[in-house]
Scaffold this motif. Structure first.
Motif, PDB file in Angstrom:
ATOM      1  N   ILE A 153       0.852  -1.200   0.000  1.00 47.16           N
ATOM      2  CA  ILE A 153       0.000   0.000   0.000  1.00 47.16           C
ATOM      3  C   ILE A 153       0.882   1.243   0.000  1.00 47.16           C
ATOM      4  O   ILE A 153       0.608   2.222  -0.695  1.00 47.16           O
ATOM      5  N   ALA A 154       1.969   1.174   0.752  1.00 45.75           N
ATOM      6  CA  ALA A 154       2.902   2.307   0.758  1.00 45.75           C
ATOM      7  C   ALA A 154       3.394   2.590  -0.656  1.00 45.75           C
ATOM      8  O   ALA A 154       3.507   3.749  -1.063  1.00 45.75           O
ATOM      9  N   LEU A 155       3.649   1.523  -1.409  1.00 44.16           N
ATOM     10  CA  LEU A 155       4.136   1.749  -2.769  1.00 44.16           C
ATOM     11  C   LEU A 155       3.041   2.303  -3.679  1.00 44.16           C
ATOM     12  O   LEU A 155       3.319   3.125  -4.554  1.00 44.16           O
ATOM     13  N   LEU A 156       1.804   1.856  -3.457  1.00 44.18           N
ATOM     14  CA  LEU A 156       0.702   2.448  -4.234  1.00 44.18           C
ATOM     15  C   LEU A 156       0.680   3.960  -3.994  1.00 44.18           C
ATOM     16  O   LEU A 156       0.562   4.759  -4.921  1.00 44.18           O
ATOM     17  N   TYR A 157       0.796   4.322  -2.714  1.00 39.84           N
ATOM     18  CA  TYR A 157       0.833   5.749  -2.397  1.00 39.84           C
ATOM     19  C   TYR A 157       2.033   6.420  -3.049  1.00 39.84           C
ATOM     20  O   TYR A 157       1.921   7.522  -3.586  1.00 39.84           O
ATOM     21  N   LEU A 158       3.169   5.753  -2.978  1.00 42.74           N
ATOM     22  CA  LEU A 158       4.383   6.385  -3.505  1.00 42.74           C
ATOM     23  C   LEU A 158       4.191   6.761  -4.976  1.00 42.74           C
ATOM     24  O   LEU A 158       4.508   7.884  -5.389  1.00 42.74           O
ATOM     25  N   VAL A 159       3.632   5.840  -5.732  1.00 44.93           N
ATOM     26  CA  VAL A 159       3.448   6.111  -7.157  1.00 44.93           C
ATOM     27  C   VAL A 159       2.456   7.264  -7.349  1.00 44.93           C
ATOM     28  O   VAL A 159       2.722   8.223  -8.082  1.00 44.93           O
ATOM     29  N   THR A 160       1.327   7.200  -6.641  1.00 45.05           N
ATOM     30  CA  THR A 160       0.301   8.218  -6.833  1.00 45.05           C
ATOM     31  C   THR A 160       0.805   9.588  -6.384  1.00 45.05           C
ATOM     32  O   THR A 160       0.597  10.602  -7.061  1.00 45.05           O
ATOM     33  N   VAL A 182       4.698  11.848   3.687  1.00 52.37           N
ATOM     34  CA  VAL A 182       5.480  11.052   4.627  1.00 52.37           C
ATOM     35  C   VAL A 182       4.612  10.044   5.382  1.00 52.37           C
ATOM     36  O   VAL A 182       4.958   8.864   5.435  1.00 52.37           O
ATOM     37  N   PRO A 183       3.471  10.454   5.944  1.00 51.83           N
ATOM     38  CA  PRO A 183       2.688   9.436   6.651  1.00 51.83           C
ATOM     39  C   PRO A 183       2.267   8.293   5.740  1.00 51.83           C
ATOM     40  O   PRO A 183       2.440   7.128   6.091  1.00 51.83           O
ATOM     41  N   PHE A 196      -0.002  16.056  -1.918  1.00 45.80           N
ATOM     42  CA  PHE A 196       1.394  15.651  -1.756  1.00 45.80           C
ATOM     43  C   PHE A 196       1.883  15.870  -0.324  1.00 45.80           C
ATOM     44  O   PHE A 196       2.170  14.921   0.385  1.00 45.80           O
ATOM     45  N   LEU A 197       1.946  17.129   0.128  1.00 49.30           N
ATOM     46  CA  LEU A 197       2.618  17.400   1.402  1.00 49.30           C
ATOM     47  C   LEU A 197       1.953  16.696   2.580  1.00 49.30           C
ATOM     48  O   LEU A 197       2.625  16.115   3.422  1.00 49.30           O
ATOM     49  N   ILE A 198       0.636  16.755   2.649  1.00 50.73           N
ATOM     50  CA  ILE A 198      -0.035  16.158   3.800  1.00 50.73           C
ATOM     51  C   ILE A 198       0.110  14.640   3.809  1.00 50.73           C
ATOM     52  O   ILE A 198       0.525  14.057   4.805  1.00 50.73           O
TER      53      ILE A 198
END
Ligand SMILES: [Cu+2]
Ligand SMILES: [Cu+2]
Lengths: 308, 542
Positions: free
Chosen positions: B35-42, B94-95, B89-91
């Motif tokens: 899931i972290a990687l899904l977020y990373l891409v998006t 990192v989380p 992006f900013l919000i």
């Protein structure tokens, strides 16, 4: 091209007091920034990894040091806070006797009125050396009246009055910006504040088309709109006499006391039922939609001018 | 600490990346790492979209005239730049990316407390993002990211409602993620991992989660009311309808000021991991750094009125908000001092993550100190809504948060992907970003004090030279951001395989293999050590 300014002109009394505090703060900022940069730099270079077998000492914490770097910044910010607050009070308290001028912001222009009756668009002529108070409102969205050379700024809101004051110290033409984003042509909602020596200013005032003062325009409106039929000067009419009420405490029918400032007068005219004067019936009709912001300001100038 | 024996080079062991294949296994995964990687891409996608808007803004500002865009287009550009960068992006950056990946690993857990809710958070974010992109493609929004009423609620005739719905939806993603982190950190720590043994990254994620849960509903309601006023003309904000325009500002900043800390606290957490690792030393003043995160989270809720010093709020409210704003500066200062002291007598190396961390300290210091000017009542009158403010918060958000985020990405990249990137490229990019950033934003302090208002696409000619500097810096910055994209991608295929602990760092996440297996730890680790016991690590081999 290279002789561009790095610091704004100082053209008002508050410009000087603002810059004084700014320079103090600049000193504080420089001190801490240099402190941190130098320490980080020195530590990073001095303790750079040369010997991979070196095991740094364990330093968990030093409560005295922590206390020091909590207490010292704390003391400093108290000083800055106090100084900044005093400056704010200065900004918010116009000296008695300031000339009252009126400003209406609308998408995307500034309309100004002098007590003597002159009206201007995107320009405001002011005398040097005399305090000027601006009473401002907006016809539509929020704008902000900003004169960098004077270091003054105040948001201009629809439906209520805000004010600011300044005393120009040097004749000249200065930028007037709208600094609160207000839609498409926000960046074109600009103008000029022209500060003139008092004598020139008087001459300028004399040159304008003589429509009479704001107060006399207000008086004409007062009669035309029928206010005068109820608000008799004698106090014998259906409404209270308005002479001298500006700035006074008004006893309301619900037992509270309201100060008759600009916002109160505005509400009394546009929404008379909101606050009923004690001893009077709620019979005054609303003038919402029948008077423009500028006419309201004229009425106000008139009410302020009537002697008790 | 038991260390695993070196993995056989010939075959790749089963890990979360190769455990299963196919689109489905990714899109329906409940593994926090995937899931972290899904977020990373998006999120990366959103970052570059927002970045393109920024470059277009800077391009227009190259000259004092409006030569490139009409006023309408320019207004939409800065609005969408702000909205996308902040809310998409900013919000979350990192989380949602590093927090998702690291929280379970750092506490020795298998996953977050609610893996399915975690996936749901992602999809809520994606749906919110879709609404937002729809409103961008449909013609955009011109209200500024602050949506000030009554402009946004009555006067703007752009796609405000769709945008507002997008942000409203995304808010739920934030709330659920925060909830998930809080429960996980409370309930799922490995035995022996007490609160004061937690890595500081988790303290800051914890503090961030509190803000996300408590603050987000307020902005969601404010925006919902804007949409309702637009659609139904209920009089909440527009004085013509009997509303109060300042009410919106209170509701909005009640969230959006703490949101600044949602953005920066996790970054501070990253720096607190990197600095000890590359100084081979325990962090100085662990408990002070930890509690300063909580202090920031709490005080951060009490300072929203500092955005309204010239808005027409009462003098006395202004005084209280100013005093509290000065107070919130102190815990941030405490952190900076402690990081600096951590370097003292350390064994400092300058690998890519450390360069970002040191850059963060410098830029955050400038950003924080200039914040004092804005907290000072009498001075804010002059600089409010000028480029001084723009410079200040970009020093915090871009100079601080983005530097920390990139530092974190470079720090944990070997863990996330199992690959090493070329460090020299990493350092080059860090240097380019640092230079480009300062060139872009430092001149804005000056032009701001000169009086250039924000959100102007035409401006008096005497401001031009400083704006040219800014635009030049922005192009350098753009190159700096593209570089990591290239070499990190490259490393996925060509980078050397990473050992479990390439930096020889402390922390449970480094005990799992790189990349970790789906269940993270075959057996739940038992923690019998403090955080950052670098003195006990065996000496790294050169
Ligand atoms: Cu404007
Ligand atoms: Cu704030």
């Amino acid at each position: 091209m290279w002789n561009f300014p790095l610091f704004p002109q100082q053209a008002s009394t508050s410009a000087r007091s603002t810059d004084a505090l700014f320079f103090f703060l600049l000193g504080v900022m420089l001190f801490f920034a240099v402190l941190i940069f130098v320490l980080v730099f020195i530590f990073a270079i001095k303790y750079r990894r040369r010997d991979t077998s070196y095991v740094p000492p364990v330093i968990v914490q030093l409560v005295s040091l922590e206390a020091a770097w909590i207490a010292i910044p704390f003391g400093l910010v108290i000083v800055i806070f106090a100084w900044g607050t005093l400056l704010y009070f200065e900004h918010r308290s116009p000296p008695p006797g300031a000339i009252e001028m009126y400003v209406v912001g609308k998408q995307w222009m500034w309309k100004t009125q002098h007590p003597e009756g002159q009206r201007e668009i995107n320009t405001l002529h002011v005398p040097v050396g005399r305090p000027v108070k601006l009473i401002m409102t907006s016809e539509d969205v929020i704008h902000s009246f900003f004169v960098p050379a004077f270091r003054v700024k105040q948001d201009v809101l629809p439906g209520r009055y805000t004010s600011l004051w300044f005393q120009a110290t040097a004749a000249g033409e200065y930028h007037l910006f709208c600094s609160q984003y207000c839609g498409t042509d926000h960046a074109q909602m600009i103008g000029t504040v022209v500060a003139m020596e008092d004598a020139d200013y008087q001459r300028w005032l004399g040159g304008g088309a003589a429509e009479g003062t704001m107060a006399s325009a207000g008086e004409r409106l007062f009669n035309r709109l029928g206010c005068a039929t109820c608000h008799l000067e004698s106090g014998q009419g259906r409404g209270p006499a308005l002479g001298g009420i500006y700035g006074r405490g008004i006893g309301l029918a619900n037992g509270r006391v309201a100060t008759a400032d600009e916002d109160y007068l505005r509400e009394s005219i546009l929404n008379p039922g909101a606050k009923i004067v004690g001893g009077y019936p709620n019979v005054m009709p609303t003038y919402q939609g029948q008077v423009t912001e500028e006419q309201l300001m004229q009425l106000m100038a008139y009410i302020k001018s009537v002697k008790p | 600490m038991s260390s695993k024996t070196v993995e056989p080079v010939s075959e790749t062991p089963v890990n979360y990346l190769n455990a299963s294949f196919g689109l489905r296994s990714w899109l329906l995964t409940i593994d926090h790492k995937r899931i972290a990687l899904l977020y990373l891409v998006t999120i990366t996608l959103f970052f570059f979209v927002g970045g393109v808007f920024a470059l277009l803004i800077r391009l227009e500002l190259l000259t004092p005239r409006g030569d490139l865009f009409t006023a309408e287009t320019y207004n939409k550009l800065f609005t969408m730049h702000g909205l996308i960068m902040i809310f998409f992006f900013l919000i979350p950056a990192v989380p949602a990316v590093l927090g998702n990946f690291l929280v379970p690993l750092m506490i020795g857990a298998r996953d977050l407390a609610f893996p399915r809710i975690n996936l749901l958070s992602y999809y809520i974010y994606a749906v919110g993002g879709t609404f937002t992109m729809y409103s961008v493609v449909a013609g955009g929004v011109d209200t500024g990211w602050t949506f000030y009423t009554p402009y946004s609620s009555t006067y703007s005739n752009t796609h405000v409602t769709a945008m507002v719905i997008g942000i409203f939806i995304t808010g739920f993603s934030s709330i659920l993620t925060g909830l998930n982190f809080i429960v996980t950190i409370h309930k799922m720590r490995a035995p022996g991992l007490t609160w004061f043994r937690l890595p500081l990254f988790l303290w800051s994620i914890y503090a961030t989660s509190i803000i996300m849960i408590l603050g987000t509903p307020s902005v969601a309601m404010a925006l919902a009311l804007v949409a309702m006023e637009r659609l139904l003309h209920i009089g909440i904000f527009d004085p013509r309808l009997g509303g109060d325009p300042l009410l919106f500002q209170h509701l909005f900043w009640f969230y959006s000021h703490p949101a600044v800390y949602i953005m920066i606290l996790p970054g501070m957490g990253i720096v607190s991991e990197i600095v000890p690792c590359f100084s081979r030393k325990r962090i100085f003043g662990y408990s002070f750094v930890a509690f300063s995160s909580l202090a920031i989270a709490v005080l951060g809720f009490l300072v929203w009125g500092h955005h309204m010093f010239v808005a027409g709020q009462s003098i006395y409210a202004g005084i209280i908000f100013s005093a509290l704003s000065f107070l919130v500066a102190i815990p941030s200062a405490v952190k900076v001092f402690n990081w600096t002291a951590t370097l003292y007598k350390g064994s400092v190396s300058f690998a890519t993550p450390m360069l970002y961390a040191l850059g963060f300290i410098g830029l955050f210091t400038i950003g924080g100190l200039t914040g004092l000017v804005l907290a000072t009542l009498g001075l804010d009158i002059h600089v409010h809504d000028t480029y001084f403010v723009i410079a200040h918060f970009h020093y915090i958000m871009v100079g601080g948060m983005v530097m920390a985020y990139l530092g974190g990405i470079h720090f944990w990249w070997p863990k996330i992907t199992g690959r090493l990137y070329p460090d020299s490229w990493g350092r080059l990019a860090a240097a380019i970003i640092f230079i480009g950033f300062n060139l872009t934003f430092f001149p804005q302090f000056i032009v701001g004090y000169l009086g250039m208002p924000r959100r102007y696409h035409v401006y008096p000619p005497e401001f031009q030279v400083l704006n040219v500097f800014s635009t030049a810096g922005a192009s350098i910055l753009g190159v700096g951001y593209l570089l990591p994209l290239l070499y990190l991608f490259w490393s996925l295929k060509y980078g050397a395989k990473s050992p479990a602990n390439p930096w020889d760092a402390t922390g449970l996440e480094w005990m799992a293999p790189s990349p970790p297996p789906t269940q993270n730890f075959p057996v739940t680790p038992l923690v019998a050590w403090e955080a950052y016991e670098y003195e006990k690590r065996e000496v790294p081999v050169a």
